[in-house]
Design an enzyme around this catalytic site. Sequence first.
Site, PDB file in Angstrom:
ATOM      1  N   GLU A   3      16.463  -6.475 -15.331  1.00  0.00           N
ATOM      2  CA  GLU A   3      16.367  -5.138 -15.930  1.00  0.00           C
ATOM      3  C   GLU A   3      17.644  -4.352 -15.668  1.00  0.00           C
ATOM      4  O   GLU A   3      18.484  -4.730 -14.843  1.00  0.00           O
ATOM      5  CB  GLU A   3      15.137  -4.423 -15.370  1.00  0.00           C
ATOM      6  N   GLU A  60      12.824 -15.709 -20.156  1.00  0.00           N
ATOM      7  CA  GLU A  60      12.999 -16.868 -21.036  1.00  0.00           C
ATOM      8  C   GLU A  60      14.392 -16.853 -21.655  1.00  0.00           C
ATOM      9  O   GLU A  60      15.044 -17.900 -21.802  1.00  0.00           O
ATOM     10  CB  GLU A  60      11.955 -16.855 -22.157  1.00  0.00           C
ATOM     11  N   CYS A  77      14.906 -10.647 -20.761  1.00  0.00           N
ATOM     12  CA  CYS A  77      13.684 -11.357 -20.377  1.00  0.00           C
ATOM     13  C   CYS A  77      14.025 -12.677 -19.678  1.00  0.00           C
ATOM     14  O   CYS A  77      15.094 -13.278 -19.903  1.00  0.00           O
ATOM     15  CB  CYS A  77      12.848 -11.676 -21.601  1.00  0.00           C
ATOM     16  N   CYS A 102       7.382 -12.849 -25.100  1.00  0.00           N
ATOM     17  CA  CYS A 102       7.453 -11.782 -26.104  1.00  0.00           C
ATOM     18  C   CYS A 102       8.026 -12.347 -27.410  1.00  0.00           C
ATOM     19  O   CYS A 102       8.540 -13.481 -27.456  1.00  0.00           O
ATOM     20  CB  CYS A 102       8.314 -10.625 -25.593  1.00  0.00           C
TER      21      CYS A 102
HETATM   22  N1  THU Z   1       9.526  -9.749 -19.887  1.00  0.00           N
HETATM   23  C1  THU Z   1      10.034 -11.024 -19.809  1.00  0.00           C
HETATM   24  O1  THU Z   1      10.883 -11.319 -18.953  1.00  0.00           O
HETATM   25  N2  THU Z   1       9.579 -11.948 -20.677  1.00  0.00           N
HETATM   26  C2  THU Z   1       8.637 -11.714 -21.634  1.00  0.00           C
HETATM   27  O2  THU Z   1       8.357 -12.600 -22.434  1.00  0.00           O
HETATM   28  C3  THU Z   1       7.944 -10.419 -21.671  1.00  0.00           C
HETATM   29  C4  THU Z   1       8.538  -9.335 -20.857  1.00  0.00           C
HETATM   30  C5  THU Z   1      10.035  -8.734 -18.953  1.00  0.00           C
HETATM   31  C6  THU Z   1      10.857  -7.651 -19.598  1.00  0.00           C
HETATM   32  C7  THU Z   1      10.716  -6.529 -18.585  1.00  0.00           C
HETATM   33  O3  THU Z   1      11.685  -6.726 -17.567  1.00  0.00           O
HETATM   34  C8  THU Z   1       9.334  -6.739 -17.987  1.00  0.00           C
HETATM   35  O4  THU Z   1       8.951  -8.072 -18.331  1.00  0.00           O
HETATM   36  C9  THU Z   1       8.279  -5.776 -18.489  1.00  0.00           C
HETATM   37  O5  THU Z   1       8.262  -5.741 -19.876  1.00  0.00           O
END
Ligand code: THU
Length: 147
Positions: free
Chosen positions: A48, A59, A57, A96
């Site tokens: 983040e 992935e 993210c 996501c």
């Molecule tokens: N996040 C991921 O790393 N992968 C996903 O497929 C969904 C969301 C992370 C993004 C953010 O840092 C946290 O999860 C909350 O949304």
Amino acid sequence: MNDAQTAERLVEAARDAAANAWAPYSNFSVGAALLMADGSIVTGANVENSSYGLSLCAETVAVAKASADGRMRDVVAVGVVGGMTGEHGVEPILPCGRCRQILNEAAQAGKRDLKVWCSGLTGGPIAEYTLSDLLPHAFGPANLGIA
Ligand code: THU
């Protein structure tokens, strides 16, 4: 190693990776593990940023690591886990929409569908999907005339 054992191995690697999540804003840790054609594993965790929209993210980070090592064509399967940092998370989380598209680039590069195993941050059942389940009718290189 059968499918169930591979799923366990990937989910465990994703849980280890999630320990390195940089998620001070959402407090939601995600780990991803890519099984490569040679049996090795490439991991990623979410990163983040104080400028929230710049966050990456897990992935996406894992695919970028594989690609940067010249291994974009070698991804065979994926494990993903996530949940609130420091809590007991047992609900599977699924990639996501953006990450589904990012994973599709690896799938298309390797000309294979990917198994995607999803679980909770600290435990719980492993749910099995394929990338084509999660991203039907995907946009891909064929739309750009690339085989
Ligand atoms: N996040 C991921 O790393 N992968 C996903 O497929 C969904 C969301 C992370 C993004 C953010 O840092 C946290 O999860 C909350 O949304």
